[in-house]
Design a protein around this motif. Structure first.
Motif, PDB file in Angstrom:
ATOM      1  N   ASP A 189       0.829  -1.199   0.000  1.00 46.18           N
ATOM      2  CA  ASP A 189       0.000   0.000   0.000  1.00 46.18           C
ATOM      3  C   ASP A 189       0.865   1.251   0.000  1.00 46.18           C
ATOM      4  O   ASP A 189       0.615   2.197  -0.766  1.00 46.18           O
ATOM      5  N   TYR A 190       1.904   1.258   0.825  1.00 46.91           N
ATOM      6  CA  TYR A 190       2.751   2.446   0.913  1.00 46.91           C
ATOM      7  C   TYR A 190       3.508   2.680  -0.389  1.00 46.91           C
ATOM      8  O   TYR A 190       3.647   3.832  -0.829  1.00 46.91           O
ATOM      9  N   CYS A 191       3.982   1.618  -1.009  1.00 44.96           N
ATOM     10  CA  CYS A 191       4.714   1.764  -2.273  1.00 44.96           C
ATOM     11  C   CYS A 191       3.803   2.289  -3.370  1.00 44.96           C
ATOM     12  O   CYS A 191       4.222   3.128  -4.185  1.00 44.96           O
ATOM     13  N   LEU A 192       2.572   1.817  -3.422  1.00 42.77           N
ATOM     14  CA  LEU A 192       1.627   2.317  -4.419  1.00 42.77           C
ATOM     15  C   LEU A 192       1.362   3.805  -4.200  1.00 42.77           C
ATOM     16  O   LEU A 192       1.338   4.601  -5.155  1.00 42.77           O
ATOM     17  N   ARG A 193       1.197   4.194  -2.973  1.00 39.46           N
ATOM     18  CA  ARG A 193       1.007   5.615  -2.659  1.00 39.46           C
ATOM     19  C   ARG A 193       2.247   6.429  -3.009  1.00 39.46           C
ATOM     20  O   ARG A 193       2.141   7.593  -3.422  1.00 39.46           O
ATOM     21  N   THR A 194       3.417   5.819  -2.851  1.00 38.33           N
ATOM     22  CA  THR A 194       4.670   6.502  -3.190  1.00 38.33           C
ATOM     23  C   THR A 194       4.745   6.789  -4.679  1.00 38.33           C
ATOM     24  O   THR A 194       5.092   7.904  -5.102  1.00 38.33           O
ATOM     25  N   TRP A 195       4.449   5.778  -5.496  1.00 34.86           N
ATOM     26  CA  TRP A 195       4.431   5.978  -6.947  1.00 34.86           C
ATOM     27  C   TRP A 195       3.421   7.052  -7.323  1.00 34.86           C
ATOM     28  O   TRP A 195       3.695   7.906  -8.187  1.00 34.86           O
ATOM     29  N   ARG A 196       2.251   7.032  -6.718  1.00 31.93           N
ATOM     30  CA  ARG A 196       1.211   8.007  -7.042  1.00 31.93           C
ATOM     31  C   ARG A 196       1.594   9.419  -6.614  1.00 31.93           C
ATOM     32  O   ARG A 196       1.070  10.402  -7.157  1.00 31.93           O
ATOM     33  N   ALA A 197       2.505   9.525  -5.647  1.00 35.35           N
ATOM     34  CA  ALA A 197       2.977  10.826  -5.186  1.00 35.35           C
ATOM     35  C   ALA A 197       4.106  11.373  -6.056  1.00 35.35           C
ATOM     36  O   ALA A 197       4.624  12.458  -5.787  1.00 35.35           O
ATOM     37  N   GLY A 198       4.488  10.614  -7.086  1.00 40.76           N
ATOM     38  CA  GLY A 198       5.526  11.082  -7.996  1.00 40.76           C
ATOM     39  C   GLY A 198       6.932  10.684  -7.607  1.00 40.76           C
ATOM     40  O   GLY A 198       7.912  11.143  -8.229  1.00 40.76           O
ATOM     41  N   LEU A 199       7.076   9.818  -6.603  1.00 43.72           N
ATOM     42  CA  LEU A 199       8.380   9.309  -6.207  1.00 43.72           C
ATOM     43  C   LEU A 199       8.524   7.869  -6.681  1.00 43.72           C
ATOM     44  O   LEU A 199       7.566   7.246  -7.127  1.00 43.72           O
TER      45      LEU A 199
END
Length: 267
Positions: A189-199
């Motif tokens: 979940d955190y990695c998916l949110r990271t990608w969506r945040a542009g990182l």
């Protein structure tokens, strides 16, 4: 703690969150002292309730003053230069949000270190025990996308949580772990949110740790584990793919698990 005491090679702080353990862990933690001068701070937080992995880590993150957070499983051991190589990697990759490393068993054999974001098809294949027979096809993949090479630095969907390095940028732009997830899928979940945040999420073999695997969860019964797994996977799919996907997983996952168990017993 002993591996950190032996191998810490840059200034760091160590925070241990005890999730309401029922043995002598807290007493051991209170009596432990670091001889390594690089460990500038050692704090122990004793939770009165088992809050789960995500919330436990978030408590530690709230306490820290360091810019980056390394979430390290209690059954993981760092090695020589693990910490300094981690900081060097962050400095060389300004777009990094999460960094994972090569994870090995005590005998030197490899553990899964990264993976593709879960799909309903992939979860069905895993539960039915098909991934070893049909391989990781584009329809059933649970492995990292692209040509996976454990000896090559790669951008991946997600890395495994035994060694989960969250950069300062991710903490600022993504935040903390989702405390609604008790265990499993919190790092995905955190990695998916990271990608969506542009990182970006990186796997690097330049950093390696030893991980026993499941040591802190061995006392939990099979069906209790399955209950936690089912709740987490339903939450993940509902959150990121909608209510219908969550309901579909809720229906199919127990059925596929039962079929897979029967298939394994027969073979």
């Amino acid at each position: 703690l002993e591996s950190i005491d032996t191998h810490a090679d840059i200034p760091c702080e160590v925070i241990v969150v005890d999730n309401a353990s029922e043995d002598e862990s807290v007493a051991m933690l209170r009596s432990f002292s670091f001889s390594n001068d690089h460990v500038e701070m050692f704090n122990v937080f004793e939770s009165q309730k088992n809050l789960g992995f995500a919330q436990g880590c978030n408590l530690g993150i709230d306490m820290m003053i360091s810019p980056h957070a390394l979430l390290l499983n209690p059954d993981a051991r760092i090695r020589k230069n693990t910490l300094s190589k981690s900081i060097a990697f962050i400095e060389d990759h300004s777009d990094a949000g999460v960094i994972g490393c090569k994870i090995e068993n005590e005998d030197g054999s490899k553990q899964g270190s990264a993976g593709a974001f879960p799909t309903i098809r992939g979860q069905i294949a895993r539960r039915l025990g098909l991934t070893k027979t049909i391989g990781h096809t584009k329809y059933f993949s649970v492995a990292p996308k692209g040509k996976w090479n454990e000896n090559k630095e790669m951008q991946v969907d997600h890395v495994k949580g035994a060694f989960f390095l969250i950069t300062k940028k991710a903490l600022h732009n993504v935040g903390k772990l989702d405390g609604n997830i008790f265990l499993w899928f919190e790092e995905t979940d955190y990695c998916l949110r990271t990608w969506r945040a542009g990182l970006k999420v990186y796997y690097t073999p330049s950093i390696a740790i030893t991980h026993i695997g499941g040591a802190s969860f061995k006392k939990v019964g099979f069906w209790k584990k399955q209950s936690i797994w089912n709740k987490s996977i339903r939450y993940y799919f509902t959150k990121h793919h909608g209510l219908l996907s969550g309901l579909l997983i809720a229906i199919l996952d127990p059925i596929c698990l039962a079929i897979g168990a029967i298939k394994k017993r027969i073979t």
